[in-house]
Design an enzyme around this catalytic site. Structure first.
Site, PDB file in Angstrom:
ATOM      1  N   ASP A 140      -4.117 -29.359  -4.310  1.00  0.00           N
ATOM      2  CA  ASP A 140      -4.354 -29.264  -2.882  1.00  0.00           C
ATOM      3  C   ASP A 140      -5.829 -29.629  -2.726  1.00  0.00           C
ATOM      4  O   ASP A 140      -6.699 -28.952  -3.271  1.00  0.00           O
ATOM      5  CB  ASP A 140      -4.082 -27.840  -2.414  1.00  0.00           C
ATOM      6  N   VAL A 141      -6.126 -30.693  -2.004  1.00  0.00           N
ATOM      7  CA  VAL A 141      -7.504 -31.173  -1.908  1.00  0.00           C
ATOM      8  C   VAL A 141      -8.420 -30.190  -1.193  1.00  0.00           C
ATOM      9  O   VAL A 141      -9.645 -30.338  -1.259  1.00  0.00           O
ATOM     10  CB  VAL A 141      -7.600 -32.573  -1.255  1.00  0.00           C
TER      11      VAL A 141
ATOM     12  N   TYR B 104      -7.950 -35.808  14.921  1.00  0.00           N
ATOM     13  CA  TYR B 104      -7.589 -36.668  13.794  1.00  0.00           C
ATOM     14  C   TYR B 104      -8.542 -37.854  13.728  1.00  0.00           C
ATOM     15  O   TYR B 104      -9.059 -38.197  12.664  1.00  0.00           O
ATOM     16  CB  TYR B 104      -6.137 -37.126  13.935  1.00  0.00           C
TER      17      TYR B 104
ATOM     18  N   LYS C 169     -11.039 -38.810  10.575  1.00  0.00           N
ATOM     19  CA  LYS C 169     -10.978 -40.099   9.879  1.00  0.00           C
ATOM     20  C   LYS C 169     -12.262 -40.899  10.085  1.00  0.00           C
ATOM     21  O   LYS C 169     -12.651 -41.685   9.216  1.00  0.00           O
ATOM     22  CB  LYS C 169      -9.744 -40.895  10.320  1.00  0.00           C
TER      23      LYS C 169
ATOM     24  N   ASN D  47      -5.547 -40.337  -0.767  1.00  0.00           N
ATOM     25  CA  ASN D  47      -4.546 -40.559   0.269  1.00  0.00           C
ATOM     26  C   ASN D  47      -4.172 -39.294   1.031  1.00  0.00           C
ATOM     27  O   ASN D  47      -3.777 -39.383   2.182  1.00  0.00           O
ATOM     28  CB  ASN D  47      -3.281 -41.165  -0.356  1.00  0.00           C
TER      29      ASN D  47
END
Length: 188
Positions: A64-65, A152, A156, A87
């Site tokens: 889990d990042v 979001y 990003k 990703n």
């Protein structure tokens, strides 16, 4: 990978490899001749069908990042990685005026920005030894804000900025860094 972008003969690590873009990337890298792919997911059981199909060339890892210990453990196990594909991502459609918007934004930033930073930092020494390549999977929403996806897009955009910094700062260590931005026709 000695600064090249070849896949044949590489050892890759793909975060969020169990579905969507990550699953497609994992399959594509294996089909193009990667020696081994460390496929990561929060639940490695979701990678069993891939492991059965590709055999020993696919190594499923729990990662889990957002969990620094799991990322560090993956880096200790995957010491021969020369292609890193960040990703794993989070997207929670939420109205800007929703009471939960700040919590949603934090979760998206934790995965889409801090998760990439955490993985990049943990694998930098390995990639430097091997002349590796980092590919961060961004989004066109991070290049031009999408009003229906405000948090979001912000997460990003932060990832895009990190990719630009990593490209400049890691080049001297022999690491190439780039982004793939789905929804955009040219690479960044």
């Amino acid at each position: 990978m000695q600064g090249s972008t070849r896949i044949n003969g590489s050892v890759a690590l793909v975060t969020g490899a169990n579905r969507g873009i990550g699953l497609a990337i994992t399959r594509a890298v294996l089909e193009r001749g990667a020696t081994k792919v460390y496929a990561t997911a929060r639940d490695p059981k979701t990678l069993e069908a891939l492991r059965e199909h590709y055999g020993a060339r696919l190594v499923a890892l729990r990662m889990d990042v957002t969990d620094a210990e799991q990322v560090a453990e993956a880096a200790r196990q995957a010491t021969e990685v020369d292609l890193l594909v960040n990703n794993a991502g989070a997207f929670e459609p939420t109205e800007l005026t929703d009471d939960a918007i700040v919590d949603v934004a934090r979760r998206e930033m934790e995965v889409n920005y801090f998760g990439v930073l955490r993985v990049l930092r943990s694998f930098a020494d390995t990639l430097a030894r091997r002349g590796g390549v980092i590919v961060n999977i961004g989004s066109a929403a991070g290049l031009t804000n999408v009003p229906l996806q405000p948090t979001y897009s912000a997460s990003k955009a932060a990832q895009h900025s990190l990719t630009q910094a990593a490209r400049a700062l890691l080049a001297g260590r022999g690491i190439a860094c780039t982004a793939s931005t789905p929804g955009r026709s040219t690479p960044t």
